[in-house]
Design a protein around this motif. Structure first.
Motif, mmCIF file in Angstrom:
data_model
loop_
_atom_site.group_PDB
_atom_site.id
_atom_site.type_symbol
_atom_site.label_atom_id
_atom_site.label_comp_id
_atom_site.label_asym_id
_atom_site.label_seq_id
_atom_site.Cartn_x
_atom_site.Cartn_y
_atom_site.Cartn_z
ATOM 1 N N GLY A 58 0.810 -1.203 0.000
ATOM 2 C CA GLY A 58 0.000 0.000 0.000
ATOM 3 C C GLY A 58 0.846 1.255 0.000
ATOM 4 N N PHE A 59 0.379 2.262 -0.750
ATOM 5 C CA PHE A 59 1.124 3.511 -0.903
ATOM 6 C C PHE A 59 0.168 4.699 -0.918
ATOM 7 C CE2 PHE A 59 3.114 0.158 -3.422
ATOM 8 C CZ PHE A 59 4.420 0.176 -2.986
ATOM 9 N N SER A 60 0.685 5.866 -0.514
ATOM 10 C CA SER A 60 -0.045 7.116 -0.719
ATOM 11 C C SER A 60 0.239 7.596 -2.138
ATOM 12 C CB SER A 60 0.415 8.183 0.278
ATOM 13 O OG SER A 60 1.734 8.616 -0.049
ATOM 14 N N ASP A 61 -0.569 8.504 -2.647
ATOM 15 C CA ASP A 61 -0.352 9.041 -3.999
ATOM 16 C C ASP A 61 1.009 9.708 -4.130
ATOM 17 O OD1 ASP A 61 -2.830 8.132 -4.762
ATOM 18 O OD2 ASP A 61 -3.780 10.104 -4.822
ATOM 19 N N GLU A 62 1.428 10.447 -3.111
ATOM 20 C CA GLU A 62 2.725 11.133 -3.179
ATOM 21 C C GLU A 62 3.885 10.144 -3.187
ATOM 22 O OE1 GLU A 62 3.511 14.307 -3.944
ATOM 23 O OE2 GLU A 62 1.361 14.361 -4.308
ATOM 24 N N THR A 63 3.775 9.101 -2.391
ATOM 25 C CA THR A 63 4.827 8.081 -2.360
ATOM 26 C C THR A 63 4.933 7.386 -3.716
ATOM 27 O OG1 THR A 63 4.536 7.753 0.019
ATOM 28 C CG2 THR A 63 5.625 5.981 -1.188
ATOM 29 N N ILE A 64 3.796 7.104 -4.323
ATOM 30 C CA ILE A 64 3.796 6.471 -5.655
ATOM 31 C C ILE A 64 4.549 7.338 -6.653
ATOM 32 C CG2 ILE A 64 2.370 5.763 -7.613
ATOM 33 C CD1 ILE A 64 0.119 5.365 -5.601
ATOM 34 N N LYS A 65 4.288 8.625 -6.636
ATOM 35 C CA LYS A 65 4.942 9.529 -7.585
ATOM 36 C C LYS A 65 6.450 9.536 -7.399
ATOM 37 C CE LYS A 65 0.973 12.609 -8.056
ATOM 38 N NZ LYS A 65 0.429 13.928 -7.717
ATOM 39 N N ILE A 66 6.896 9.500 -6.157
ATOM 40 C CA ILE A 66 8.336 9.523 -5.895
ATOM 41 C C ILE A 66 8.973 8.204 -6.327
ATOM 42 C CG2 ILE A 66 10.095 9.670 -4.086
ATOM 43 C CD1 ILE A 66 8.072 11.576 -2.607
ATOM 44 N N ILE A 67 8.336 7.080 -5.999
ATOM 45 C CA ILE A 67 8.873 5.783 -6.423
ATOM 46 C C ILE A 67 8.896 5.696 -7.949
ATOM 47 C CG2 ILE A 67 8.451 3.288 -6.452
ATOM 48 C CD1 ILE A 67 7.416 3.609 -3.548
ATOM 49 N N ALA A 68 7.810 6.106 -8.590
ATOM 50 C CA ALA A 68 7.760 6.079 -10.058
ATOM 51 C C ALA A 68 8.859 6.954 -10.648
ATOM 52 C CB ALA A 68 6.387 6.527 -10.550
ATOM 53 N N LYS A 69 9.065 8.121 -10.075
ATOM 54 C CA LYS A 69 10.121 9.026 -10.552
ATOM 55 C C LYS A 69 11.484 8.346 -10.490
ATOM 56 C CE LYS A 69 12.421 13.381 -9.385
ATOM 57 N NZ LYS A 69 12.429 14.536 -8.494
ATOM 58 N N ARG A 70 11.741 7.638 -9.408
ATOM 59 C CA ARG A 70 13.033 6.955 -9.273
ATOM 60 C C ARG A 70 13.131 5.748 -10.203
ATOM 61 N NH1 ARG A 70 15.312 7.914 -3.214
ATOM 62 N NH2 ARG A 70 14.797 10.115 -3.185
ATOM 63 N N MET A 71 12.010 5.112 -10.481
ATOM 64 C CA MET A 71 12.020 3.944 -11.374
ATOM 65 C C MET A 71 12.248 4.352 -12.833
ATOM 66 S SD MET A 71 11.544 0.992 -9.758
ATOM 67 C CE MET A 71 10.903 -0.085 -11.012
ATOM 68 N N ILE A 72 11.557 5.408 -13.272
ATOM 69 C CA ILE A 72 11.631 5.793 -14.696
ATOM 70 C C ILE A 72 12.584 6.961 -14.946
ATOM 71 C CG2 ILE A 72 9.369 4.844 -15.250
ATOM 72 C CD1 ILE A 72 8.210 7.661 -15.086
ATOM 73 N N GLU A 73 13.131 7.503 -13.861
ATOM 74 C CA GLU A 73 14.112 8.586 -13.930
ATOM 75 C C GLU A 73 13.610 9.809 -14.704
ATOM 76 O OE1 GLU A 73 17.603 6.560 -15.397
ATOM 77 O OE2 GLU A 73 18.087 5.837 -13.382
ATOM 78 N N GLN A 74 12.364 10.175 -14.419
ATOM 79 C CA GLN A 74 11.803 11.412 -14.961
ATOM 80 C C GLN A 74 10.718 11.898 -14.015
ATOM 81 O OE1 GLN A 74 10.501 9.908 -18.817
ATOM 82 N NE2 GLN A 74 8.382 10.051 -18.194
ATOM 83 N N GLU A 75 10.394 13.178 -14.125
ATOM 84 C CA GLU A 75 9.378 13.771 -13.247
ATOM 85 C C GLU A 75 8.026 13.087 -13.452
ATOM 86 O OE1 GLU A 75 9.567 16.004 -10.738
ATOM 87 O OE2 GLU A 75 11.727 15.896 -11.051
ATOM 88 N N VAL A 76 7.292 12.942 -12.353
ATOM 89 C CA VAL A 76 5.958 12.344 -12.398
ATOM 90 C C VAL A 76 4.993 13.350 -11.774
ATOM 91 C CG1 VAL A 76 4.500 10.455 -11.598
ATOM 92 C CG2 VAL A 76 6.865 10.000 -12.277
ATOM 93 N N GLU A 77 4.176 13.944 -12.611
ATOM 94 C CA GLU A 77 3.212 14.949 -12.156
ATOM 95 C C GLU A 77 1.883 14.319 -11.732
ATOM 96 O OE1 GLU A 77 3.902 18.309 -12.043
ATOM 97 O OE2 GLU A 77 5.960 17.849 -12.674
ATOM 98 N N GLU A 78 1.504 13.249 -12.430
ATOM 99 C CA GLU A 78 0.211 12.614 -12.173
ATOM 100 C C GLU A 78 0.361 11.102 -12.239
ATOM 101 O OE1 GLU A 78 -2.021 12.528 -16.352
ATOM 102 O OE2 GLU A 78 -1.594 14.557 -15.636
#
Length: 156
Positions: A58-78
């Motif tokens: 389980g994750f919060s929306d903000e945590t998801i964005k940060i993990i996704a950013k680190r996985m794909i190495e680009q900014e995640v706005e949504e």
């Protein structure tokens, strides 16, 4: 075999490598029974074989964005398809490495299912495994990852 400790330790170490950051804390926050109330963004990975059940992340929306950013190495706005897919792959790698470690420690014939994503408010998930242990893994500047470990050794 202490499969639950092996699973949690392996997933935490894998998350640390992927996120390039050591967790501030990893702790069991209690036991729960089914049905579970899960976070607004939840991913379920099933495990089958000598150890069976589910790993429920389980994750919060903000945590998801940060993990996704680190996985794909680009900014995640949504939370678009790419961000959601990146976090699903993150949990898949965690569960996969836990499975490999269990096999290395002596478990036989283990496999995992593809990640299932659940999004929404006030969601509940049922599982046959009782009790379910809930872990909270906290990463500074990333957020919390909740892991419900609903696993049991298969009876011979």
């Amino acid at each position: 075999m202490e499969y639950e400790k092996i699973v949690v330790d392996t997933m935490t170490a894998t998350a640390q490598k992927i996120l390039k950051q050591e967790p501030d804390s990893v702790r069991c926050v209690g036991e729960e029974n089914s049905p579970l109330t899960v976070e607004d963004f939840t991913i379920i990975v099933g495990m089958a074989g000598q150890v069976t059940g589910q790993l429920i992340f389980g994750f919060s929306d903000e945590t998801i964005k940060i993990i996704a950013k680190r996985m794909i190495e680009q900014e995640v706005e949504e939370l678009d398809e790419l961000a959601i897919s990146a976090v699903a792959e993150f949990t898949n790698v965690l569960a996969g490495n836990a499975t490999i470690t269990l096999v290395d420690e002596g478990s036989k014939k283990l496999g995992i299912s593809p990640p299932s994503i659940i999004m929404g408010k006030n969601m509940r998930v049922s599982t046959k495994v009782k009790p379910i242990r809930k872990y909270k893994v906290t990463f500074k500047n990333i957020g919390d990852m909740i892991i419900h470990v609903a696993l049991k050794e298969k009876e011979e």
